[in-house]
Motif scaffolding. Sequence first.
Motif, PDB file in Angstrom:
ATOM      1  N   LEU A 116       0.821  -1.210   0.000  1.00 30.03           N
ATOM      2  CA  LEU A 116       0.000   0.000   0.000  1.00 30.03           C
ATOM      3  C   LEU A 116       0.854   1.259   0.000  1.00 30.03           C
ATOM      4  CD1 LEU A 116      -2.641  -1.119   2.658  1.00 30.03           C
ATOM      5  CD2 LEU A 116      -3.019  -0.863   0.194  1.00 30.03           C
ATOM      6  N   GLY A 150      -9.444  -7.288  -2.914  1.00 27.35           N
ATOM      7  CA  GLY A 150     -10.730  -7.918  -3.220  1.00 27.35           C
ATOM      8  C   GLY A 150     -10.696  -8.728  -4.501  1.00 27.35           C
ATOM      9  N   GLY A 151      -9.484  -9.074  -4.965  1.00 29.06           N
ATOM     10  CA  GLY A 151      -9.355  -9.861  -6.194  1.00 29.06           C
ATOM     11  C   GLY A 151      -9.259 -11.347  -5.904  1.00 29.06           C
ATOM     12  N   ASP A 152      -8.937 -12.133  -6.932  1.00 30.70           N
ATOM     13  CA  ASP A 152      -8.830 -13.583  -6.772  1.00 30.70           C
ATOM     14  C   ASP A 152      -7.753 -13.953  -5.770  1.00 30.70           C
ATOM     15  OD1 ASP A 152     -10.843 -14.560  -8.412  1.00 30.70           O
ATOM     16  OD2 ASP A 152      -9.631 -14.316 -10.211  1.00 30.70           O
ATOM     17  N   THR A 153      -6.619 -13.247  -5.811  1.00 32.69           N
ATOM     18  CA  THR A 153      -5.542 -13.570  -4.872  1.00 32.69           C
ATOM     19  C   THR A 153      -6.004 -13.342  -3.444  1.00 32.69           C
ATOM     20  OG1 THR A 153      -3.873 -12.948  -6.490  1.00 32.69           O
ATOM     21  CG2 THR A 153      -3.158 -13.041  -4.207  1.00 32.69           C
ATOM     22  N   ARG A 173     -11.539  -2.071  -0.570  1.00 31.03           N
ATOM     23  CA  ARG A 173     -11.750  -0.619  -0.678  1.00 31.03           C
ATOM     24  C   ARG A 173     -13.060  -0.247  -1.368  1.00 31.03           C
ATOM     25  NH1 ARG A 173      -7.026   1.231  -4.994  1.00 31.03           N
ATOM     26  NH2 ARG A 173      -7.644  -0.128  -6.700  1.00 31.03           N
ATOM     27  N   LYS A 174     -13.606  -1.160  -2.187  1.00 32.15           N
ATOM     28  CA  LYS A 174     -14.874  -0.853  -2.869  1.00 32.15           C
ATOM     29  C   LYS A 174     -16.050  -1.501  -2.133  1.00 32.15           C
ATOM     30  CE  LYS A 174     -13.169   0.057  -7.477  1.00 32.15           C
ATOM     31  NZ  LYS A 174     -12.532  -0.704  -8.550  1.00 32.15           N
ATOM     32  N   ARG A 178     -13.705  -7.834  -6.587  1.00 33.45           N
ATOM     33  CA  ARG A 178     -13.373  -7.932  -8.000  1.00 33.45           C
ATOM     34  C   ARG A 178     -13.216  -9.413  -8.415  1.00 33.45           C
ATOM     35  NH1 ARG A 178      -8.682  -5.361 -11.444  1.00 33.45           N
ATOM     36  NH2 ARG A 178      -8.918  -3.542 -10.148  1.00 33.45           N
TER      37      ARG A 178
HETATM   38  P1  NDP Z   1      -6.165  -7.989  -9.053  1.00 31.87           P
HETATM   39  O1  NDP Z   1      -5.556  -6.848  -9.758  1.00 31.87           O
HETATM   40  O2  NDP Z   1      -7.162  -8.836  -9.769  1.00 31.87           O
HETATM   41  O3  NDP Z   1      -6.908  -7.470  -7.729  1.00 31.87           O
HETATM   42  C1  NDP Z   1      -6.257  -6.576  -6.879  1.00 31.87           C
HETATM   43  C2  NDP Z   1      -7.203  -6.239  -5.742  1.00 31.87           C
HETATM   44  O4  NDP Z   1      -6.498  -5.376  -4.864  1.00 31.87           O
HETATM   45  C3  NDP Z   1      -8.466  -5.498  -6.188  1.00 31.87           C
HETATM   46  O5  NDP Z   1      -9.544  -5.836  -5.357  1.00 31.87           O
HETATM   47  C4  NDP Z   1      -8.060  -4.044  -5.990  1.00 31.87           C
HETATM   48  O6  NDP Z   1      -9.155  -3.195  -5.693  1.00 31.87           O
HETATM   49  C5  NDP Z   1      -7.209  -4.136  -4.749  1.00 31.87           C
HETATM   50  N1  NDP Z   1      -6.266  -3.049  -4.661  1.00 31.87           N
HETATM   51  C6  NDP Z   1      -5.326  -2.672  -5.574  1.00 31.87           C
HETATM   52  N2  NDP Z   1      -4.630  -1.617  -5.128  1.00 31.87           N
HETATM   53  C7  NDP Z   1      -5.135  -1.317  -3.901  1.00 31.87           C
HETATM   54  C8  NDP Z   1      -4.858  -0.336  -2.939  1.00 31.87           C
HETATM   55  N3  NDP Z   1      -3.864   0.571  -3.124  1.00 31.87           N
HETATM   56  N4  NDP Z   1      -5.584  -0.305  -1.814  1.00 31.87           N
HETATM   57  C9  NDP Z   1      -6.557  -1.216  -1.594  1.00 31.87           C
HETATM   58  N5  NDP Z   1      -6.891  -2.185  -2.475  1.00 31.87           N
HETATM   59  C10 NDP Z   1      -6.187  -2.229  -3.614  1.00 31.87           C
HETATM   60  O7  NDP Z   1      -4.914  -8.851  -8.517  1.00 31.87           O
HETATM   61  P2  NDP Z   1      -4.854 -10.376  -8.054  1.00 31.87           P
HETATM   62  O8  NDP Z   1      -3.481 -10.577  -7.540  1.00 31.87           O
HETATM   63  O9  NDP Z   1      -5.979 -10.701  -7.173  1.00 31.87           O
HETATM   64  O10 NDP Z   1      -5.002 -11.201  -9.396  1.00 31.87           O
HETATM   65  C11 NDP Z   1      -4.101 -11.014 -10.505  1.00 31.87           C
HETATM   66  C12 NDP Z   1      -4.557 -11.922 -11.647  1.00 31.87           C
HETATM   67  O11 NDP Z   1      -4.328 -13.292 -11.308  1.00 31.87           O
HETATM   68  C13 NDP Z   1      -6.038 -11.763 -11.947  1.00 31.87           C
HETATM   69  O12 NDP Z   1      -6.242 -11.883 -13.314  1.00 31.87           O
HETATM   70  C14 NDP Z   1      -6.637 -12.945 -11.210  1.00 31.87           C
HETATM   71  O13 NDP Z   1      -7.874 -13.355 -11.789  1.00 31.87           O
HETATM   72  C15 NDP Z   1      -5.558 -14.012 -11.377  1.00 31.87           C
HETATM   73  N6  NDP Z   1      -5.607 -14.989 -10.284  1.00 31.87           N
HETATM   74  C16 NDP Z   1      -6.331 -16.121 -10.476  1.00 31.87           C
HETATM   75  C17 NDP Z   1      -6.421 -17.045  -9.479  1.00 31.87           C
HETATM   76  C18 NDP Z   1      -7.205 -18.270  -9.726  1.00 31.87           C
HETATM   77  O14 NDP Z   1      -7.939 -18.328 -10.679  1.00 31.87           O
HETATM   78  N7  NDP Z   1      -7.079 -19.288  -8.890  1.00 31.87           N
HETATM   79  C19 NDP Z   1      -5.769 -16.882  -8.175  1.00 31.87           C
HETATM   80  C20 NDP Z   1      -5.071 -15.630  -8.069  1.00 31.87           C
HETATM   81  C21 NDP Z   1      -5.007 -14.725  -9.088  1.00 31.87           C
HETATM   82  P3  NDP Z   1     -10.174  -2.678  -6.828  1.00 31.87           P
HETATM   83  O15 NDP Z   1     -11.036  -3.835  -7.192  1.00 31.87           O
HETATM   84  O16 NDP Z   1     -10.861  -1.587  -6.128  1.00 31.87           O
HETATM   85  O17 NDP Z   1      -9.316  -2.191  -7.974  1.00 31.87           O
END
Ligand code: NDP
Length: 307
Positions: A116, A150-153, A173-174, A178
């Motif tokens: 962050l 909030g992403g997949d990871t 944050r949202k 995602r």
């Molecule tokens: P993503 O970019 O998909 O998600 C990042 C998350 O972190 C989002 O929720 C984002 O919020 C949040 N974020 C980013 N910057 C900040 C910040 N400064 N403060 C607070 N929150 C923040 O990254 P991932 O590592 O999750 O995934 C990367 C790729 O790998 C994706 O395509 C994913 O689908 C893939 N993946 C697939 C998996 C599987 O299928 N098993 C497992 C892991 C990853 P916001 O939504 O608001 O932008």
Amino acid sequence: MIQCLIIGGGPAGYTAAIYLARAGVNAVLVEGPQPGGQLTTTTIVENFPGFPDGVDGNRLVNDMRRQAIGMGATVRTATVNSLDLSARPFVATLGDGESITADTVIIATGAQARYLGLDDEKRYAGLGVSACATCDGFFYRRKTVAVVGGGDTACEEAHYLSNLASKVYMIVRKDHLRASDAMQRRVAERNNIEILYNCNAVGLYGDGGVEGAHVVRHLGSPEQEQFDLPIDGFFLAIGHTPATAFLAGQLDLDEAGYIVTAPHSTATSVNGVFAAGDVANAAYRQAIAAAGDGCRAALDVLALLAR
Ligand code: NDP
């Protein structure tokens, strides 16, 4: 002119160097100014086979380095500023202006977890702040942790941690996740995961280790409110950045910037250039997987050189 240039001083690069040097290939590994990669930011590694009592991450990667040198690989500490892949042999230009000409190249430059940018993340590094649940989750058995993102990871990490920790918060944050529907379902099935929507972590507190996070809900809006969230571990899962900028678009990358490799191979879009470890693989992100990739890349290089 050397037979193989390996770029990157982590498990993938050192393993490739061990295999190539042992096979008699004239290999040079260029490690960055802070060699060792992500293993140097963790403490004890308990899931690398062969170390039943765990091993210090720095020691593990330093031993890989020593093993590569012992086999006869040349290890240089320098930055590769640019790489010309337009014709084989390839030419790398180092930070001091020196050039290395190589018949083949293995790119093993890794990826860096995003943080962050809080001062407290550095202050509590190794003292409750982590960017890898698989690496460090074990230390939080029956404790309370938070995962940022909030992403997949983030969902995957929260799900993993929910098997160990007694309580897992997700700081999102949202007002929505995602992550894919499948990942969201896995999280929803866990009673001990609680999602804090519209929330940002703005600081950490604790005496000698993380004891909690300062969290702001509705940051920057009139309803903004701050509260303290007692936690023992703070896990970042807001994405990774692969170290591919120096390639300047000469290799095919996916939309997230990772190097695309051919199925069941480490071959990239340029003949003679191979990729290993986290720079080419967003899915596994483990030292043992990167080391395995380094072995595969070395074997792919040997097969090409034998042709
Ligand atoms: P993503 O970019 O998909 O998600 C990042 C998350 O972190 C989002 O929720 C984002 O919020 C949040 N974020 C980013 N910057 C900040 C910040 N400064 N403060 C607070 N929150 C923040 O990254 P991932 O590592 O999750 O995934 C990367 C790729 O790998 C994706 O395509 C994913 O689908 C893939 N993946 C697939 C998996 C599987 O299928 N098993 C497992 C892991 C990853 P916001 O939504 O608001 O932008």
